[in-house]
Design a protein around this motif. Structure first.
Motif, PDB file in Angstrom:
ATOM      1  N   ASP A   1       0.816  -1.222   0.000  1.00 16.51           N
ATOM      2  CA  ASP A   1       0.000   0.000   0.000  1.00 16.51           C
ATOM      3  C   ASP A   1       0.848   1.270   0.000  1.00 16.51           C
ATOM      4  OD1 ASP A   1       0.972   0.168   2.584  1.00 16.51           O
ATOM      5  OD2 ASP A   1      -0.963  -0.084   3.559  1.00 16.51           O
ATOM      6  N   GLY A   2       2.174   1.113  -0.145  1.00 16.98           N
ATOM      7  CA  GLY A   2       3.067   2.268  -0.197  1.00 16.98           C
ATOM      8  C   GLY A   2       3.625   2.671   1.151  1.00 16.98           C
ATOM      9  N   GLU A   3       3.068   2.154   2.216  1.00 19.95           N
ATOM     10  CA  GLU A   3       3.571   2.453   3.556  1.00 19.95           C
ATOM     11  C   GLU A   3       4.820   1.628   3.840  1.00 19.95           C
ATOM     12  OE1 GLU A   3       2.213   4.643   5.929  1.00 19.95           O
ATOM     13  OE2 GLU A   3       1.013   5.309   4.226  1.00 19.95           O
ATOM     14  N   GLU A   4       5.625   2.126   4.784  1.00 28.72           N
ATOM     15  CA  GLU A   4       6.787   1.355   5.230  1.00 28.72           C
ATOM     16  C   GLU A   4       6.441   0.664   6.533  1.00 28.72           C
ATOM     17  OE1 GLU A   4      10.114   4.035   5.565  1.00 28.72           O
ATOM     18  OE2 GLU A   4      10.815   3.450   3.587  1.00 28.72           O
ATOM     19  N   MET A   5       7.001  -0.529   6.721  1.00 27.88           N
ATOM     20  CA  MET A   5       6.817  -1.235   7.982  1.00 27.88           C
ATOM     21  C   MET A   5       8.168  -1.732   8.469  1.00 27.88           C
ATOM     22  SD  MET A   5       5.028  -4.694   6.367  1.00 27.88           S
ATOM     23  CE  MET A   5       3.769  -4.687   7.510  1.00 27.88           C
ATOM     24  N   VAL A   6       8.286  -1.850   9.785  1.00 24.44           N
ATOM     25  CA  VAL A   6       9.517  -2.360  10.380  1.00 24.44           C
ATOM     26  C   VAL A   6       9.353  -3.860  10.565  1.00 24.44           C
ATOM     27  CG1 VAL A   6      11.022  -2.299  12.398  1.00 24.44           C
ATOM     28  CG2 VAL A   6       9.994  -0.183  11.551  1.00 24.44           C
ATOM     29  N   VAL A   7      10.357  -4.608  10.102  1.00 24.22           N
ATOM     30  CA  VAL A   7      10.360  -6.057  10.281  1.00 24.22           C
ATOM     31  C   VAL A   7      11.590  -6.445  11.083  1.00 24.22           C
ATOM     32  CG1 VAL A   7       9.067  -6.513   8.164  1.00 24.22           C
ATOM     33  CG2 VAL A   7      11.555  -6.533   8.099  1.00 24.22           C
ATOM     34  N   THR A   8      11.454  -7.528  11.826  1.00 30.24           N
ATOM     35  CA  THR A   8      12.552  -8.036  12.639  1.00 30.24           C
ATOM     36  C   THR A   8      12.962  -9.394  12.108  1.00 30.24           C
ATOM     37  OG1 THR A   8      11.654  -6.902  14.582  1.00 30.24           O
ATOM     38  CG2 THR A   8      13.258  -8.657  14.991  1.00 30.24           C
ATOM     39  N   VAL A   9      14.262  -9.611  11.962  1.00 31.03           N
ATOM     40  CA  VAL A   9      14.786 -10.900  11.524  1.00 31.03           C
ATOM     41  C   VAL A   9      14.686 -11.864  12.704  1.00 31.03           C
ATOM     42  CG1 VAL A   9      16.837 -12.136  10.715  1.00 31.03           C
ATOM     43  CG2 VAL A   9      16.349  -9.828   9.857  1.00 31.03           C
ATOM     44  N   THR A  10      14.009 -13.012  12.483  1.00 33.25           N
ATOM     45  CA  THR A  10      13.836 -13.980  13.571  1.00 33.25           C
ATOM     46  C   THR A  10      14.565 -15.290  13.314  1.00 33.25           C
ATOM     47  OG1 THR A  10      11.762 -14.786  12.622  1.00 33.25           O
ATOM     48  CG2 THR A  10      11.604 -13.023  14.270  1.00 33.25           C
ATOM     49  N   GLU A  11      15.004 -15.517  12.050  1.00 30.72           N
ATOM     50  CA  GLU A  11      15.734 -16.743  11.720  1.00 30.72           C
ATOM     51  C   GLU A  11      16.519 -16.497  10.437  1.00 30.72           C
ATOM     52  OE1 GLU A  11      14.745 -21.319  10.372  1.00 30.72           O
ATOM     53  OE2 GLU A  11      13.248 -20.214  11.508  1.00 30.72           O
ATOM     54  N   VAL A  12      17.723 -17.014  10.373  1.00 30.10           N
ATOM     55  CA  VAL A  12      18.562 -16.879   9.180  1.00 30.10           C
ATOM     56  C   VAL A  12      19.150 -18.245   8.842  1.00 30.10           C
ATOM     57  CG1 VAL A  12      20.593 -15.754   8.165  1.00 30.10           C
ATOM     58  CG2 VAL A  12      19.188 -14.507   9.815  1.00 30.10           C
ATOM     59  N   THR A  13      18.947 -18.676   7.595  1.00 31.88           N
ATOM     60  CA  THR A  13      19.607 -19.886   7.097  1.00 31.88           C
ATOM     61  C   THR A  13      20.397 -19.475   5.867  1.00 31.88           C
ATOM     62  OG1 THR A  13      17.882 -20.580   5.542  1.00 31.88           O
ATOM     63  CG2 THR A  13      17.614 -21.281   7.841  1.00 31.88           C
ATOM     64  N   GLU A  14      21.085 -20.416   5.248  1.00 24.50           N
ATOM     65  CA  GLU A  14      21.845 -20.074   4.045  1.00 24.50           C
ATOM     66  C   GLU A  14      20.944 -19.696   2.884  1.00 24.50           C
ATOM     67  OE1 GLU A  14      25.093 -22.414   2.829  1.00 24.50           O
ATOM     68  OE2 GLU A  14      25.759 -22.828   4.867  1.00 24.50           O
TER      69      GLU A  14
END
Length: 145
Positions: free
Chosen positions: A103-116
């Motif tokens: 919708d054109g808005e920005e949102m903050v996201v948090t990284v909760t898991e990282v794999t290759e």
């Protein structure tokens, strides 16, 4: 003595804790938090808790998730391909990014898991789904100017 009511600008000191007792925020050592009751500047349950308080009064309240940051919403959690992030970005759990929404808005996201190959991101507020307990002291009802 005047009690805090809707439309009043108030200054409060507070300490917020999770169910576990862990403190997540406090105004200790800072200026009191100032907001106007009814202007939705703070979470609903916090605002409601201040209503009817006298200057100098302290109150402890527990605010259910729905009156705080809402329930955790699964549709705000996504798994994206690692290739969608620049190669030079070191991804870490807890890291936050602003991303564009459809919708054109920005949102903050948090990284909760990282794999290759993938990164799980969560756009829920970090305190979503949590019941919060606050010790609140009404420091001042700011006189209207």
């Amino acid at each position: 003595m005047k009690t805090a009511e809707k439309g009043d600008t108030v200054r409060v000191h507070y300490t917020g804790r999770l169910d576990s007792g862990e403190q997540f925020d406090s105004s200790e050592g800072r200026e009191p938090l100032q907001f106007t009751i009814g202007d939705n500047q703070v979470i609903e349950g916090f605002e409601t808790a201040v209503l009817g308080m006298d200057t100098g009064q302290t109150r402890t309240v527990t605010i259910v998730a729905e009156a705080a940051y809402g329930e955790k919403r699964e549709e705000l959690i996504a798994e994206v391909e690692r290739t969608r992030f620049p190669d030079d970005v070191e991804l870490e759990i807890g890291q936050q990014f602003k991303v564009g929404h459809t919708d054109g808005e920005e949102m903050v996201v948090t990284v909760t898991e990282v794999t290759e190959t993938h990164v799980r991101i969560d756009a829920n507020h970090p305190l979503a789904g949590e019941e919060l307990t606050f010790d609140i002291t009404l420091a001042e009802i700011v006189p209207a100017t």
